[in-house]
Design a protein around this motif. Structure first.
Motif, short mmCIF file in Angstrom:
data_model
loop_
_atom_site.label_atom_id
_atom_site.label_comp_id
_atom_site.label_asym_id
_atom_site.label_seq_id
_atom_site.Cartn_x
_atom_site.Cartn_y
_atom_site.Cartn_z
N GLY A 1 35.22 7.68 -11.14
CA GLY A 1 36.49 7.11 -10.75
C GLY A 1 36.70 5.80 -11.49
N TYR A 2 37.71 5.07 -11.07
CA TYR A 2 38.08 3.86 -11.80
C TYR A 2 37.91 2.62 -10.95
CZ TYR A 2 39.95 6.97 -15.31
OH TYR A 2 40.07 7.93 -16.28
N THR A 3 37.69 1.52 -11.65
CA THR A 3 37.54 0.22 -11.02
C THR A 3 38.56 -0.74 -11.63
OG1 THR A 3 35.17 0.63 -10.88
CG2 THR A 3 35.90 -1.64 -10.59
N PRO A 4 39.69 -0.94 -10.97
CA PRO A 4 40.63 -1.92 -11.51
C PRO A 4 40.05 -3.34 -11.36
CG PRO A 4 41.46 -1.00 -9.45
CD PRO A 4 40.16 -0.32 -9.72
N THR B 1 36.01 -3.78 -7.81
CA THR B 1 35.49 -2.86 -6.79
C THR B 1 35.97 -1.46 -7.12
OG1 THR B 1 35.79 -4.64 -5.19
CG2 THR B 1 35.39 -2.43 -4.30
N GLN B 2 35.11 -0.47 -6.89
CA GLN B 2 35.52 0.91 -7.17
C GLN B 2 36.63 1.33 -6.23
OE1 GLN B 2 32.49 -0.04 -6.20
NE2 GLN B 2 31.60 1.34 -4.69
N TRP B 3 37.62 2.05 -6.78
CA TRP B 3 38.67 2.63 -5.97
C TRP B 3 38.40 4.13 -5.91
CZ3 TRP B 3 44.17 0.06 -6.22
CH2 TRP B 3 44.03 -1.30 -5.91
N GLY C 1 42.51 2.01 -3.14
CA GLY C 1 41.39 1.15 -2.85
C GLY C 1 41.84 -0.24 -2.47
N ALA C 2 40.87 -1.10 -2.25
CA ALA C 2 41.16 -2.47 -1.87
C ALA C 2 40.11 -3.37 -2.49
CB ALA C 2 41.13 -2.61 -0.35
#
Lengths: 320, 525
Positions: B293-296, B312-314, B326-327
Motif C-alpha cells: 500500500g501507500y504511505t503519504p 504513516t501507512q494508509w 488513513g490518518a
C-alpha cells in the motif's frame, strides 16, 4: 505477454461449436435410449460375467453373425462419433485459449469449467470401451451441456493473464489435476443416480417402469461407478495435496480451512465414505450410490457456491 | 461379587467393538463431513474475526447461540474434535487387528485348492493330451510372480494354489497409518507454530523477528509464549508492482535483504527478491509478501517555525485501484505541559488516490500505480484521544473525540504532491510525496515437512491399495484315469477375486486361456 485476440475468438467459436455438437449427440443418444431394445436383466448379467462362467476355450463373443443394426443403434453409433467430434472441438478451444493468453488455459472459472467438462466427456468415452452402456450417453451429456452453457453465458471471461498469486507452476499441476479428477467424478455421479433408478426398479418392477428397463443392469452401473471413482479418488487426493503445497508457498500455510479447502475436504471424506460403504455389509448398492451422488453434489457446490457466493482465498472466478 | 467388574468389562468390550466396527467408522466419516461444513458456510473467527462480529450483530440471539456452540470456531470446537478423535480411535481399533492379520498372512501359504473348482466365480476346463507333470510345469512357468504352492491330491491329481496382490493390503495399511501420522504431526505443528504479520515501509526499513511486540498481529500456537522466536532480520529496500492496462496486478516484487544465524553476529546482509509465490525461507521460518500500500508523507510547519514529518501507512480500500484511507497523526513539538500537549494534537485524515481523478468533485483513483498521487483530507486539531486508554486504529481518528468536541475539523482540502494547506492559526501542512509499504507474514511450523512426508505416503498407499487387486487362482490337473494309457489330463482353472471383482474377469479369461493353451502346446512339442 499480450493477448492474441484472434486466437481467443477462434477459441470461443470452437467452444460454442463443441457445445452444439454435444447437444446434437445428446439428442441422438436419446433416440437410441427411447427407441432401442429393452435391456433384460438376465441378458445384462451375461454381459457382466463375460469371460467368467464356464468358459472352455472360446469365450463368448458379442453376438456374431450378420451385422444388422437396427435404426436406434445406428443413432447411438452416430452419437458416439459426434461426441468424439465434440471432444476434438473442445480440445481445440482450450488449446487456442491457452495460446491466446500465453498461459495454461485454466486460470479462471470459465476455463476451469471447460476443462472439467472436457475431462468428463473423455472419461465417458473411455468407460464406453469397457462397459456396454452407450445409451447412457445422454444422461452424461446433460450435465456437461448445462455446465458448458452456464460457463459460456454466465461465467465467460476474456482471455487475460492471471494475477500474481496464480503465477506459479502449481497452477499447471494443482488446477489441472483437481479439474480432471472432478470431471471424472461427474461420470460416477450420474451413473450412481441411474443405478438408484435401476435398482429401485429391479426391487419393484412397478417403479420407474418406463425408464429403468432401458438402463443397463444395476451391477454394471455399480461397477462402472466404482471403477471410475477408484481411479479419480487418488487423483483428487493428489490434487488436494498439490494445493496444500502451493498454499504453503503462496499463503503462508498449507492448510487454513478456507471455504474452498473445507468443502474440498468434505467431498474427500464423502468419497472415502463411498469406498468404505461399498465394503460394508448393509451399505452396498443403493446406499453407496447415494453417497457417491452426494459426493458429486458437494463438488458442484464447491465449484459454484464457494466460488461465487462466499469470499475466500480461492476467489479467482474472474466473474464480476 | 465379581459380576460388577465383569459387567464393566463387558461394557468396555462392547463399546470397543462397536466403536471399531466399520458401520461406526462410516457414520463417523459422515459426521465429520457434516461437521466440517459450517466452517465453509459461516464466517470463521480464525479467518475473519470482524465478519464474525458483524454476523452475530446481524443475527441477534441466533448469532449468539451459534457463537456459544462454537460455530464460528468449528475446527477448534469440542464437537468437531470429538468426532475426529473418535474416528481415529476407531481407525486404530481397526488397524491393530488388521496389522496382526497382515503379518500372519505374509508368512502363510496360499490356501488349499477347493474340491469343486467349478463353483468358483471364474472357472475354465479343458482336456489335454499331456501328462500331469507337464501341465503343472507349464502353469508354474506362466504363473511367475504369483505366490504358489503345489500339492499332491488323491487319485494322482496335482494342483497349484496361486495368490497375488498382497501389496493391496500393504498399501491400505500404509494409507491408514499415514493418515494417523498426518493428523498427529498436524496437531503437534499447531502446538508449536506461530504466524505474525507486520507492515514495513519499503524504504530500507528493518524488521527483526526478535519478539512478539515487533508484530502488528501475532497468532501463537498453544505452546508458544512469544519468547525464543527464531532470530532473523529483514530490510525492505523497495517495492515494485506492475499492472495490466485494466489495473489488474501482473507482478509484485519486494527486493529485501536479510540476515540470520551467523550473519547476525557479523552484520552481513544477503539479498533476496521477495515475490508472492516465493517466500524467503530462513532460520526455520518463512517470510511472505502479503500485500502492499501507500504511505503519504506530510510535513507540518507550526506557526513557531518548528516542523514535524509524518509518514504513516494508509490502508487500501479498493483492491484494484488502491484508493486508500488513513490518518496521519502529529504531536506538537516543544510543548512541555502534558495537558497542553494532549490538546494541541493534529491529524490529517482522508483518502489517498495513487492515480487521482475527481469526476464529480469526489476524489477517486483509476489505477493502482502512482501516476497522479492526490489526497483529499480533513485536518483535525485538538485532542486525538491517544491517551484516553482506549485502543484506536492507526487508520482512522477516534470519531467520539469529535462528537465530544475535543477534536475539531478545521479544514478540508484536496492536494497534489507539493501543494499545501494553510490553517487559520498559521500552521502549514505540505503533501510532500508518497512512499510504499509492504505487509509481511512470518510463519513458523516445525512439523510441516513431516505432514508432507505422510501426505506422500497417503498417495502411495492409496494408489497401491486401489490399483492392485487381491486374487486367487487354482490349477488342478487330474489324469483322466479311465485306463487311457495316452496320459490325457483334465485341466481345471478356478479364480476368485478377494477384494473387488471389477476387472478380474478379463485377467482370468486371458490367463486361463494361456494356461490351457500351454497345456495343449505341451503335447505338440
Amino acid at each position: 505477454m499480450p493477448v492474441n485476440t484472434n486466437l481467443a475468438t477462434f477459441s470461443d467459436w470452437a467452444y460454442t461449436s463443441a457445445a452444439a455438437v454435444y447437444i446434437l449427440a445428446m439428442i441422438f443418444y436419446l433416440v437410441e435410449q427411447a427407441f432401442g431394445r429393452v435391456t433384460k436383466r438376465a441378458q445384462a448379467r451375461e454381459l457382466v460375467t463375460a469371460g467368467g462362467g464356464d468358459t472352455v476355450l472360446d469365450e463368448p463373443q458379442a453376438p456374431s453373425g450378420p451385422v444388422e443394426r437396427d435404426r436406434p443403434e445406428r443413432f447411438g453409433r452416430m452419437a458416439v462419433a459426434l461426441t468424439v467430434l465434440g471432444v476434438l472441438l473442445h480440445v481445440g478451444s482450450l488449446v487456442l485459449r491457452g495460446l491466446a493468453a500465453g498461459r495454461v488455459p485454466w486460470g479462471n472459472m470459465y476455463e476451469y469449467g471447460a476443462l472439467f467438462c472436457l475431462v468428463a466427456v473423455v472419461t465417458w468415452l473411455v468407460m464406453l470401451r469397457k462397459f456396454p452402456v452407450r445409451r447412457l450417453g445422454a444422461f452424461v451429456l446433460v450435465p456437461v451441456v448445462i455446465l458448458m452453457l452456464i460457463g459460456g453465458m454466465g461465467l465467460y471471461t476474456d482471455a487475460a493473464p492471471v494475477q500474481p498469486a496464480l503465477q506459479s507452476y502449481w497452477l499447471v499441476i494443482h488446477v489441472s489435476v483437481i479439474s480432471a479428477a472432478s470431471g471424472m467424478l461427474l461420470v460416477p455421479g450420474v451413473v450412481s443416480l441411474l443405478f438408484m433408478v435401476r435398482a429401485a426398479n429391479e426391487a419393484n418392477p412397478g417403479r420407474f417402469a418406463r425408464l429403468a428397463p432401458r438402463l443397463p443392469a444395476a451391477d454394471v452401473l455399480d461397477r462402472l461407478a466404482y471403477r471410475t471413482t477408484v481411479f479419480a479418488f487418488p487423483l483428487y487426493t493428489f490434487g488436494l495435496i498439490c494445493g496444500a503445497i502451493w498454499a504453503e508457498s503462496a499463503w503462508g500455510r498449507f492448510w487454513g480451512w478456507d471455504p474452498k479447502e473445507t468443502t474440498a475436504f468434505v467431498a474427500w471424506v464423502i468419497y472415502a465414505a463411498y469406498l468404505h460403504a461399498r465394503a460394508t455389509a448393509g451399505w452396498r448398492g443403493t446406499r453407496a450410490a447415494v453417497v457417491n451422488v452426494l459426493g458429486f453434489a458437494t463438488m458442484v457446490f464447491n465449484l459454484f457456491f464457494v466460488n461465487l457466493v462466499t469470499t475466500g482465498l480461492h476467489s479467482y472466478a474472474g466473474v464480476g | 461379587m465379581d459380576s460388577r467388574p465383569r459387567a464393566v468389562l463387558a461394557f468396555l468390550r462392547n463399546t470397543w467393538r462397536g466403536l471399531t466396527a466399520m458401520r461406526t467408522a462410516l457414520s463417523l466419516l459422515f459426521l465429520l463431513a457434516l461437521a466440517a461444513m459450517p466452517g465453509a458456510l459461516l464466517p470463521q473467527r480464525s479467518l475473519n474475526a470482524p465478519k464474525v462480529d458483524q454476523y452475530i450483530a446481524d443475527h441477534g440471539w441466533w448469532g449468539r447461540l451459534l457463537g456459544q456452540l462454537g460455530f464460528f470456531d468449528v475446527y477448534a470446537s469440542v464437537w468437531f474434535s470429538a468426532i475426529y478423535v473418535l474416528l481415529f480411535v476407531s481407525l486404530i481399533g481397526c488397524l491393530l487387528p488388521r496389522t496382526v492379520e497382515y503379518a500372519r498372512q505374509a508368512r502363510a501359504k496360499p490356501v488349499l485348492t477347493p474340491r469343486r473348482l467349478e463353483r468358483m466365480p471364474h472357472h475354465a476346463r479343458s482336456t489335454v493330451d499331456t501328462g500331469v507333470a507337464d501341465v503343472l510345469a507349464g502353469a508354474r512357468q506362466r504363473l511367475r510372480g504369483w505366490r504358489l504352492v503345489e500339492r499332491e491330491e488323491a487319485d494322482g491329481a496335482r494342483s497349484i494354489s496361486a495368490e497375488r496382490g498382497f501389496l493391496r493390503e500393504t498399501g491400505n495399511l500404509v494409507f491408514h497409518f499415514a493418515l494417523l501420522g498426518l493428523l498427529v504431526s498436524f496437531a503437534i505443528g499447531k502446538m508449536y507454530s506461530y504466524e505474525g504479520q507486520v507492515i514495513v515501509q519499503a524504504d530500507g526499513s528493518e524488521f527483526c523477528n526478535s519478539g512478539v511486540y515487533n508484530f502488528d498481529s501475532f497468532k501463537p500456537g498453544l505452546r508458544v509464549d512469544g519468547t525464543d522466536l527464531d532470530q532473523f532480520c529483514v530490510k525492505v529496500k523497495d517495492f515494485h508492482g506492475s499492472y495490466l492496462p485494466n489495473g489488474q496486478a501482473k507482478d509484485y516484487l519486494a527486493p529485501i535483504e536479510y540476515q540470520s544465524g551467523d550473519d547476525l553476529g557479523t552484520g552481513t546482509w544477503r539479498p533476496y527478491d521477495l515475490r508472492v509465490n516465493d517466500p524467503l525461507r530462513t532460520a526455520g521460518d518463512r517470510v511472505y509478501l502479503l500485500g502492499h500500500g501507500y504511505t503519504p508523507k506530510f510535513t507540518v510547519k507550526y506557526p513557531d517555525g518548528q516542523t514535524r514529518v509524518g509518514a504513516t501507512q494508509w490502508k487500501p480500500d479498493d483492491p484494484i485501484t488502491l484508493l486508500s484511507e488513513g490518518a496521519t497523526k502529529f504531536d506538537r513539538p516543544g510543548v512541555t505541559d502534558p495537558e497542553q500537549q494532549r490538546k494541541s494534537q493534529l491529524a490529517v485524515a482522508g483518502l489517498f488516490a495513487p492515480s487521482g481523478v475527481s469526476p464529480n468533485g469526489v476524489l477517486t483513483s483509476n489505477f493502482p500505480e502512482l501516476r497522479a498521487p492526490e489526497v483529499a483530507v480533513d485536518v483535525y486539531q485538538g485532542d486525538l484521544g491517544l491517551d484516553s486508554g482506549r485502543g484506536q486504529s492507526i487508520f482512522t481518528i477516534d470519531q467520539s473525540m469529535v462528537a465530544k468536541g475535543a477534536l475539531t475539523k478545521v479544514k478540508r482540502q484536496q492536494l497534489k504532491v507539493g501543494e499545501h494547506i494553510d490553517l487559520p492559526d498559521g500552521t502549514v501542512i505540505t503533501f510532500d510525496g508518497v512512499g510504499q509499504w509492504v505487509s509481511l507474514e512470518v510463519a513458523h511450523d516445525p512439523t510441516q515437512t513431516y505432514v508432507l512426508g505422510f501426505a506422500v505416503l497417503i498417495i502411495l498407499g492409496l494408489g497401491t491399495s486401489l490399483a492392485i487387486k487381491r486374487r486367487r487362482l487354482w490349477v488342478r490337473a487330474t489324469p483322466t484315469g479311465d485306463g487311457d494309457p495316452s496320459g490325457r489330463t483334465v485341466v481345471e482353472v478356478g479364480g476368485l477375486a478377494r477384494t473387488d471383482q471389477a476387472g478380474y474377469g478379463e485377467e482370468f479369461t486371458s490367463l486361463s486361456r494361456e494356461l490351457l493353451l500351454a497345456a495343449r502346446g505341451g503335447r505338440e512339442s
